[in-house]
Design a protein around this motif. Structure first.
Motif, PDB file in Angstrom:
ATOM      1  N   LEU A  47       0.834  -1.204   0.000  1.00 30.47           N
ATOM      2  CA  LEU A  47       0.000   0.000   0.000  1.00 30.47           C
ATOM      3  C   LEU A  47       0.867   1.252   0.000  1.00 30.47           C
ATOM      4  N   ARG A  49       3.840   1.508  -1.183  1.00 34.06           N
ATOM      5  CA  ARG A  49       4.450   1.671  -2.497  1.00 34.06           C
ATOM      6  C   ARG A  49       3.407   2.231  -3.483  1.00 34.06           C
ATOM      7  N   LEU A  50       2.219   1.655  -3.421  1.00 38.07           N
ATOM      8  CA  LEU A  50       1.148   2.116  -4.323  1.00 38.07           C
ATOM      9  C   LEU A  50       0.896   3.613  -4.141  1.00 38.07           C
ATOM     10  N   SER A  57      -4.900   6.404  -6.940  1.00 41.94           N
ATOM     11  CA  SER A  57      -6.104   6.881  -6.265  1.00 41.94           C
ATOM     12  C   SER A  57      -6.850   5.707  -5.650  1.00 41.94           C
ATOM     13  N   GLU A  58      -7.639   5.999  -4.673  1.00 42.69           N
ATOM     14  CA  GLU A  58      -8.458   4.922  -4.077  1.00 42.69           C
ATOM     15  C   GLU A  58      -9.942   5.237  -4.308  1.00 42.69           C
ATOM     16  N   THR A  59     -10.738   4.183  -4.312  1.00 37.60           N
ATOM     17  CA  THR A  59     -12.180   4.330  -4.517  1.00 37.60           C
ATOM     18  C   THR A  59     -12.869   3.927  -3.202  1.00 37.60           C
ATOM     19  N   GLY A  60     -13.696   4.830  -2.694  1.00 37.26           N
ATOM     20  CA  GLY A  60     -14.386   4.525  -1.436  1.00 37.26           C
ATOM     21  C   GLY A  60     -15.327   3.339  -1.596  1.00 37.26           C
ATOM     22  N   LEU A  61     -15.372   2.485  -0.565  1.00 34.88           N
ATOM     23  CA  LEU A  61     -16.185   1.263  -0.705  1.00 34.88           C
ATOM     24  C   LEU A  61     -17.667   1.579  -0.754  1.00 34.88           C
TER      25      LEU A  61
ATOM     26  N   GLN B 160     -11.038  -8.765 -10.245  1.00 37.07           N
ATOM     27  CA  GLN B 160      -9.667  -9.026  -9.810  1.00 37.07           C
ATOM     28  C   GLN B 160      -8.898  -9.795 -10.885  1.00 37.07           C
ATOM     29  N   ARG B 169      -3.210  -5.070  -9.781  1.00 39.56           N
ATOM     30  CA  ARG B 169      -3.830  -5.790  -8.659  1.00 39.56           C
ATOM     31  C   ARG B 169      -4.805  -4.856  -7.936  1.00 39.56           C
ATOM     32  N   LEU B 171      -6.098  -3.698  -4.654  1.00 39.91           N
ATOM     33  CA  LEU B 171      -5.654  -3.723  -3.249  1.00 39.91           C
ATOM     34  C   LEU B 171      -6.706  -3.070  -2.370  1.00 39.91           C
ATOM     35  N   ARG B 172      -6.756  -3.517  -1.100  1.00 47.80           N
ATOM     36  CA  ARG B 172      -7.659  -2.852  -0.180  1.00 47.80           C
ATOM     37  C   ARG B 172      -6.895  -1.796   0.622  1.00 47.80           C
ATOM     38  N   THR B 173      -7.385  -0.627   0.585  1.00 45.45           N
ATOM     39  CA  THR B 173      -6.776   0.452   1.363  1.00 45.45           C
ATOM     40  C   THR B 173      -7.595   0.615   2.633  1.00 45.45           C
ATOM     41  N   GLY B 176     -10.986   1.900   1.288  1.00 50.74           N
ATOM     42  CA  GLY B 176     -11.626   1.455   0.050  1.00 50.74           C
ATOM     43  C   GLY B 176     -10.716   0.547  -0.770  1.00 50.74           C
ATOM     44  N   PHE B 177     -10.727   0.808  -2.053  1.00 51.38           N
ATOM     45  CA  PHE B 177      -9.938  -0.032  -2.976  1.00 51.38           C
ATOM     46  C   PHE B 177      -9.031   0.847  -3.819  1.00 51.38           C
ATOM     47  N   ALA B 178      -7.949   0.222  -4.293  1.00 48.86           N
ATOM     48  CA  ALA B 178      -7.096   0.950  -5.239  1.00 48.86           C
ATOM     49  C   ALA B 178      -6.486  -0.074  -6.195  1.00 48.86           C
ATOM     50  N   PHE B 179      -6.255   0.350  -7.413  1.00 47.89           N
ATOM     51  CA  PHE B 179      -5.601  -0.532  -8.389  1.00 47.89           C
ATOM     52  C   PHE B 179      -4.115  -0.213  -8.399  1.00 47.89           C
ATOM     53  N   ALA B 180      -3.286  -1.293  -8.302  1.00 44.65           N
ATOM     54  CA  ALA B 180      -1.834  -1.081  -8.292  1.00 44.65           C
ATOM     55  C   ALA B 180      -1.216  -1.819  -9.464  1.00 44.65           C
ATOM     56  N   VAL B 187       3.803  -4.892  -6.249  1.00 44.37           N
ATOM     57  CA  VAL B 187       3.418  -3.556  -6.708  1.00 44.37           C
ATOM     58  C   VAL B 187       4.666  -2.847  -7.216  1.00 44.37           C
TER      59      VAL B 187
END
Lengths: 280, 805
Positions: A47, A49-50, A57-61, B160, B169, B171-173, B176-180, B187
């Motif tokens: 995370l 590193r990402l 960016s992250e997307t809210g659940l 996925q 991939r 990933l769960r942040t 929420g979610f993020a694409f790596a 990553v």
């Protein structure tokens, strides 16, 4: 009967309700077994590193909103979770009058947990992490831990029932004796009934009962009420558990009953302890 | 000439013992307790019998006339023969919870339904959760959850896999979610990423963006899937709950099969329970809320289940006959009922189970008895009662609601039809005031039961009074009265109404005397109550109220108040006044004086000039001018100026009962003739010189008697009182007065004309005109006429001199 040799209990914390529940169970167990309690929290390096990637960016659940990610905010969010986990650990330890230590690690979550588990006798963790949106009841990390760890594992499922009995599976397996010893010790400490489920798939129930009795008779304390039931497969195990109102299920980690059924352990509605004889 | 002096037998009408055909009331049977109220009884009988709208009753009469007890007795007798009214229950209104509905059931069925519903709720508490815990239910529920998990999990896993195929991939942040983007299973390192050619970076970004869009679409789908699952689960709950509830309610439907209203209610209950199946399943799960911790779990879960309760407002199950309610404290809320509130965490909450009935509900189908004065003294109670009677419905509302002072949302219970007969018991003044000022009152209280305060003193009535006494002493567990005691009570009943030919019907006061007489009999060790005990009680009662009377008497005897009882004087006479203090009245003499001089024919009432005299007194004085002019000055102008005064009166006087005294004082002054001070006079006079009756004759006579008797030396034998002949029938004097009269020490004179009075006071013939139209010489009237003529002539002469000059 010689007591189980569970001296160190590790609980993997991720600030989720399941991990909190795992912590409660682990702390109770540490108190009854006079074991050390250690909580670990892993800062997920993937995370971090990402978050350093441009345009990450992250997307809210629930909101489905997009938010840009950066290393500072990600670190802050993870550290907040770690703080919360530490505070919960400390509060729980105080409640159980325990000494507990907390370790903050960083790296690949699975690898770090497995690495830490090498130094422990029992690892406790919630069956799913923060959010589980897949069909699996068990999160990917937990699956990895269950498959890779050499110590005993306590899996805390959602919807835990308020039963009283300690239920142990006893059968033809390497870790059966360790399982029974641990179950007896917990039942004795908690003043609960011990129900031994004889796994009669490979050996006759009578022989198993004799073996179990002789192991229990070896212990000095006879204050634990013991009951025997016979099961044959996972379905009968499940039925017996519901009927008996179990508080904790102990299964030898190498039992044939759970081969390929790890996901289903989560449907048992009680914490499950996969017992393995300690390395030493 | 008519005999003016009265015989001692005229002063008092004893009750002859031989007219009482018993020696003790013990011999008398219990009799009807109601004596002398035929008119009222007839009115009550009619009022209770007629069921039409507006025929409510007002029982009017003086206090102590037995209004309350008679009305209650008659109403209860009547109610016992009438049908038991229905039960009224309040139930939850499933469409508008703040407007609870009314359920009307045959007597007794309301309580039964309430118990059945309470039991139903108890059963639901266990049966519904059981059904929702059953293996069958769990399996089906899990199936729906599995379908949801499949749908959601499948979609995510597909996303996925799709991402992994593109080296990205999911990933769960923490939030929420993020694409790596990935590189070699990890990553991608930011530095490595930055080293990538721009085109490749762009390609990666585009891939991530596409995946992002898919994720957005997926996240937006999720609530819909969840809703679908919840709907399925709800439908499942309905099915499961319906099967158990249907059976339970089915049993009730059979039991109440003939009651259409109950069946409709049960239908609503069933639908509601099924709609709220979740509420039953969740009863015991989770931690109790703060409120729950404070109140215990039972109360916390109660509010939802409350809705299936039945609030039996009126349970007539155990009743026989129609209800009779006597409301002692007729406040608005006690009449119309109230909605109670409970404090929960500082807030006031209520529901239909906290509706409480008022007296109107309790008496519905029967009778409500109220005291008119108490009702009128309670704010808005009378007004509220009239409104409900007119509307023929009871509305339960608070005063705030009734007066539109409150705008908060509160319960508005459905109105209950009102079929009631109200009996107001009160005094006459209130009745006539209400008649005059409230039109509704005339419409709604059409029957007046007028209780009389007196009845004729005839053998039939004295017999009934004796029977009443017998009944009363038995009921109150007092000693019986002997014949003498009864006789004395009868005499006292006459004295109470100041009329020898009447008896009082205010048995409340007679009862008090009897209780006191019983006490005296006990102390004296008498087995029965005799005349002495009764008289003792009457005297003691009199004595307790006698402080002011005695002070006045003492002041007069010591000469502070000037009243002469001997000798003679010109223009000075003893009048008699009566003082009323509460229930107690006594008479006292007062000196009245008159002075005359030449003038223009005016008789000045000094009391009036200083505003101490009332209008009736002024009227009496003015009549004197008319009498003087008509009697003596038909040819000449009345050329006198006279002034009249009640000496030493500082508190004001009213009434015309002194006008006869004033006339005689005035005539004495005119004629210059001294008049007897050993006499006192009471009576009013008309323009023709006739003496008219007055009130309080007994008290007045006794007042003068007391003064004379207490003077040093006692009665002279010359003293007495002059009264109007029309008052003779009212005489019921004290025994000591009668005894003095018998001994010839005190005299009573009854007169019909002013001339008779003049003769008595002056000792001279008053005189009447002879054939020539003149009064004979030496008569009082001649002297008066001479004086008046002289005054007229003098006045004329003086007028001539003045005009000549």
């Amino acid at each position: 009967m010689k007591p189980s040799n569970v001296r160190r209990i590790l609980v993997a914390l991720d600030a989720s309700p399941h991990s909190d529940a795992a912590l409660q169970e682990a702390a109770a167990m540490a108190a009854s077994l006079h074991a050390e309690l250690t909580g670990i929290f892993v800062l997920d390096s993937e995370l971090l590193r990402l978050s350093a990637l441009p345009a990450a960016s992250e997307t809210g659940l629930t909101s489905a909103q997009h938010r840009p990610l950066n290393p500072e905010s990600m670190t802050r969010a993870l550290r907040l979770q770690a703080d919360r986990a530490r505070r919960t650990l400390e509060a729980t330890a105080r409640r159980h009058r325990l000494e507990a230590s907390f370790q903050l690690l960083q790296g690949n979550v699975l690898a770090e947990i497995l690495s830490a588990a090498r130094q422990t006798d029992l690892l406790a963790l919630g069956v799913v992490g923060q959010m589980n949106v897949t069909r699996h009841r068990m999160g990917s990390t937990v699956r990895g831990v269950a498959a890779g760890a050499g110590c005993s594992i306590l899996l805390q499922s959602p919807g835990t029932r308020e039963g009283h009995a300690i239920v142990a599976v006893f059968g033809e397996s390497e870790h059966a004796q360790q399982t029974l010893a641990l179950a007896w010790q917990l039942a004795s400490w908690r003043g609960a009934e011990l129900v031994v489920l004889l796994d009669a798939a490979q050996q006759k129930a009578d022989a198993l009962e004799t073996a179990a009795r002789s192991q229990l008779d070896a212990s000095e304390a006879r204050d634990v009420p013991v009951r025997f039931e016979t099961i044959g497969d996972f379905a009968t195990l499940k039925g017996a558990l519901r009927r008996l109102g179990g508080n904790l299920l102990l299964i030898p980690g190498d039992s044939h009953l759970i081969e390929g059924r790890q996901d289903e352990l989560c449907t048992l509605d009680v914490p499950v302890l996969l017992a393995r004889a300690a390395a030493d | 000439m008519v005999q003016l002096k009265l015989e001692p037998s005229d002063l008092f009408t004893p009750c002859p013992l031989d007219s009482l055909a018993f020696t003790s009331t013990e011999e008398l049977p219990d009799a009807e307790a109601i004596v002398g109220q035929e008119r009222a009884l007839e009115a009550i009988g009619f009022g209770l019998g007629i069921r039409s709208q507006g025929f409510n009753l007002y029982a009017l009469g003086p206090p102590g006339s037995g209004r309350h007890s008679i009305v209650q007795q008659l109403v209860r007798e009547r109610a016992a023969t009438e049908a038991v009214p229905a039960d009224y229950c309040y139930i939850f209104n499933f469409t508008a919870p703040n407007k609870p509905d009314v359920l009307t059931l045959p007597a007794g069925r309301g309580g039964e339904l309430a118990r059945d519903m309470a039991q139903l709720v108890d059963e639901l508490r266990s049966v519904v959760p059981e059904a929702l815990e059953s293996d069958e239910y769990r399996a089906r529920r899990q199936e729906f959850e599995e379908i949801f998990r499949e749908k959601q999990g499948g979609a995510f896993e597909e996303l996925q896999a799709n991402a992994e195929a593109q080296d990205v991939r999911l990933l769960r942040t923490p939030a929420g979610f993020a694409f790596a983007p990935m590189q070699q299973g990890e990553v991608i390192d930011p530095e490595a990423y930055n080293r990538l050619p721009e085109a490749e970076q762009k390609a990666i970004e585009e891939r991530v963006e596409k995946l992002q869009e898919q994720l957005d679409a997926l996240i937006q789908q999720m609530p819909r899937w969840r809703r679908e699952m919840q709907q399925q689960i709800r439908a499942l709950n309905r099915d499961v709950v319906m099967s158990v509830v249907g059976q339970l309610i089915g049993e009730l439907r059979l039991k109440y099969g003939e009651l259409e209203e109950v069946l409709e209610y049960l239908d609503l209950v069933q639908t509601d329970i099924v709609d709220h199946a979740d509420e039953f399943g969740h009863q015991e799960e989770g931690m109790p809320m703060l409120a729950g911790m404070l109140m215990g779990e039972k109360e916390q879960s109660a509010p939802f289940m409350n809705r299936y309760q039945v609030n039996v407002l009126i349970d007539n199950g155990a009743r026989e006959g129609a209800p009779v309610v006597v409301l002692d404290n007729p406040t608005f809320q006690n009449l119309v009922g109230t909605v109670e509130h409970q404090v929960q965490l500082g807030a006031l909450i209520t529901d239909f189970t906290m509706i409480r009935p008022g007296a109107l509900h309790e008496a519905n189908g029967g009778y409500l008895i109220l005291d008119a004065r108490k009702l009128l003294m309670q704010p808005y109670a009378y007004e509220g009662l009239m409104r409900m009677l007119r509307a023929r419905e009871v509305t339960i509302e608070s005063l705030g609601q009734a007066l539109s002072l409150m705008s908060t949302v509160s319960l508005e219970p459905e109105r209950i039809p009102l079929d009631i007969k109200v009996v107001l018991v009160g005094d006459r003044t209130l009745y006539y005031l209400l008649c005059q000022y409230d039109e509704d009152f005339n419409d709604l209280f059409k029957v007046a039961a007028d209780f009389d305060d007196q009845m004729d003193r005839i053998p039939d009535n004295t017999g009934r009074l004796a029977s009443y006494l017998a009944t009363f002493v038995r009921r109150e567990n007092l000693r019986h009265l002997d014949a003498g005691g009864v006789g004395r009570v009868i005499e006292y009943a006459s004295r109470m109404v100041s009329d020898a030919e009447k008896l009082s019907t205010r048995f409340g006061r007679i009862a008090d005397i009897l209780r006191e007489a019983d006490h005296r009999a006990l102390e004296a060790g008498n087995g029965t109550i005799g005349a002495g005990d009764v008289q003792g009680a009457i005297d003691a009662r009199e004595q307790r109220h006698a402080r002011i009377r005695e002070r006045l008497l003492e002041s007069t005897l010591r000469g502070t108040l000037l009243v002469s009882t001997e000798g003679s004087a010109v223009g000075q006479i003893n009048g008699l006044s009566v003082m009323q203090l509460g229930e107690h009245a006594f008479g006292h003499p007062a000196r009245i004086t008159a002075r005359v001089r030449m003038g223009r024919g005016e008789v000045v009432d000094i009391e009036r000039e200083v505003e101490l005299g009332g209008p009736l007194h002024s009227k009496g004085v003015m009549i004197l001018s008319g009498y003087l002019g008509g009697r003596y000055c038909q040819e000449n102008p009345l050329s006198l100026q006279a002034s009249l005064v009640f000496e030493q009166s500082y508190g004001g006087v009213d009434g015309d009962s002194a006008s006869a005294a004033e006339l005689i004082a005035l005539l004495s002054a005119l004629a210059g003739l001294p008049i007897r001070q050993s006499l006192a006079i009471t009576g009013s006079i008309n323009q023709l010189g006739q003496i008219q009756p007055i009130g309080g004759v007994n008290e007045k006579i006794e007042g003068f008697f007391d003064l004379c008797a207490n003077h040093e030396g006692g009665l002279t034998g010359d003293q007495g009182v002059v009264i109007p002949r029309a008052n003779v029938k009212h005489l019921c004097l004290r025994q000591d007065v009668v005894a003095a009269a018998e001994r010839g020490e005190f005299h009573l004179y009854a007169i019909e004309t002013a001339d008779e009075g003049l003769s008595l006071f002056t000792g001279l013939d008053a005189g009447s005109r002879d054939d020539t139209g003149a009064y004979p010489a030496g008569t009082v009237n001649q002297m008066i006429e001479t004086r008046l003529t002289a005054m007229a002539e003098a006045a004329e002469k003086r007028a001539r001199e003045l005009s000549g000059r």
